[in-house]
Design a protein around this motif. Structure first.
Motif, mmCIF file in Angstrom:
data_model
loop_
_atom_site.group_PDB
_atom_site.id
_atom_site.type_symbol
_atom_site.label_atom_id
_atom_site.label_comp_id
_atom_site.label_asym_id
_atom_site.label_seq_id
_atom_site.Cartn_x
_atom_site.Cartn_y
_atom_site.Cartn_z
ATOM 1 N N ASP A 127 -8.148 7.455 -28.958
ATOM 2 C CA ASP A 127 -7.236 8.130 -28.055
ATOM 3 C C ASP A 127 -7.563 9.619 -28.042
ATOM 4 N N ALA A 128 -7.616 10.187 -26.836
ATOM 5 C CA ALA A 128 -7.907 11.616 -26.706
ATOM 6 C C ALA A 128 -7.084 12.208 -25.571
ATOM 7 N N PRO A 129 -6.627 13.454 -25.740
ATOM 8 C CA PRO A 129 -5.921 14.106 -24.641
ATOM 9 C C PRO A 129 -6.908 14.462 -23.521
ATOM 10 N N VAL A 130 -6.424 14.408 -22.300
ATOM 11 C CA VAL A 130 -7.227 14.826 -21.138
ATOM 12 C C VAL A 130 -6.349 15.726 -20.276
ATOM 13 N N PHE A 131 -6.967 16.566 -19.466
ATOM 14 C CA PHE A 131 -6.247 17.523 -18.626
ATOM 15 C C PHE A 131 -5.312 18.367 -19.484
ATOM 16 N N SER A 182 -1.882 14.598 -20.495
ATOM 17 C CA SER A 182 -2.096 13.154 -20.448
ATOM 18 C C SER A 182 -3.094 12.772 -21.534
ATOM 19 N N SER A 183 -3.237 11.476 -21.736
ATOM 20 C CA SER A 183 -4.190 10.989 -22.730
ATOM 21 C C SER A 183 -4.921 9.775 -22.175
ATOM 22 N N ALA A 184 -6.137 9.600 -22.655
ATOM 23 C CA ALA A 184 -6.929 8.427 -22.305
ATOM 24 C C ALA A 184 -7.226 7.665 -23.590
ATOM 25 N N SER A 185 -7.129 6.356 -23.524
ATOM 26 C CA SER A 185 -7.405 5.558 -24.712
ATOM 27 C C SER A 185 -8.166 4.295 -24.348
ATOM 28 N N ALA A 186 -8.921 3.827 -25.325
ATOM 29 C CA ALA A 186 -9.646 2.558 -25.211
ATOM 30 C C ALA A 186 -9.324 1.776 -26.474
ATOM 31 N N LEU A 189 -4.575 5.240 -19.282
ATOM 32 C CA LEU A 189 -4.368 6.659 -19.001
ATOM 33 C C LEU A 189 -2.859 6.860 -18.963
ATOM 34 N N ALA A 190 -2.339 7.756 -19.792
ATOM 35 C CA ALA A 190 -0.889 7.959 -19.897
ATOM 36 C C ALA A 190 -0.546 9.425 -19.718
ATOM 37 N N SER A 191 0.586 9.672 -19.045
ATOM 38 C CA SER A 191 1.074 11.045 -18.867
ATOM 39 C C SER A 191 1.801 11.496 -20.117
#
Length: 183
Positions: free
Chosen positions: A107-111, A115-119, A145-147
């Motif tokens: 999991d990593a934050p984006v923008f 938000s965060s993106a995870s696999a 992808l989560a806000s």
């Protein structure tokens, strides 16, 4: 008066270990044992018919381990494994009861931090069906992808693609009912 042991349906024992080894690494462990008493289960009797029969006690035990780490700045990993076993096996009590369940998440934050993106990868070992057959293990890859903080009052939006690799799998069903019978 105290209830009779004849009425005891479920007894569980659990031990938990939690340790923050460093600012970026945590370990969790769990050991458990449970006894289910006075179950009635559906037993196939032929020609597609079932008969509900009393069972003896069903017992199970398991171990769970989880590690959470910040493996790089702003990149979090979480891995867990559960190993469990049925100790007493009355007819069909092990239907859809995996011996192992594993999960791995990045999991990593984006923008920024909005938000965060995870696999994630999820694993479930083979399980027995009501007919006594086995379904193959399941390996699922999910992307999300989560806000974070975009909506008021702590609401969160998630966009997810589940089963990215289109893995075909079955989840066995069991007609197991917990019915208390009077001694």
């Amino acid at each position: 008066p105290a209830p009779s042991t004849a009425w005891k349906l479920l007894e569980t024992w659990e031990g938990v270990y939690e340790r923050q080894l460093s600012k970026r690494f945590s370990l969790f462990g769990n050991a458990y044992h449970y006894d289910l008493n006075r179950w009635i289960i559906a037993v196939p009797v032929g020609n597609g018919l079932q008969q509900f029969q009393n069972t003896s006690q069903i017992s199970a035990a398991g171990l769970e381990a989880e590690a959470t780490a910040e493996i790089a700045p702003r990149l979090r990993a979480d891995a867990s494994l559960t190993v469990q076993t049925l100790l007493d096996r009355p007819y069909n009590s092990g239907v859809n009861s995996p011996a192992r369940i594993g999960k791995f998440l990045l999991d990593a934050p984006v923008f920024g931090d909005r938000s965060s993106a995870s696999a994630s990868l999820q694993y479930v070992s083979s399980r027995r069906t009501l007919a006594g057959q086995w379904v193959r293990p399941v390996y699922l890859v999910n992307l999300t992808l989560a806000s974070r903080g975009l909506l008021p009052a702590g609401f969160e939006l998630q966009f997810a693609i589940r089963n990215v690799l289109n893995w075909h799998y079955s989840d066995p069903a069991e007609t197991l009912e917990m019915i208390h019978t009077v001694p």
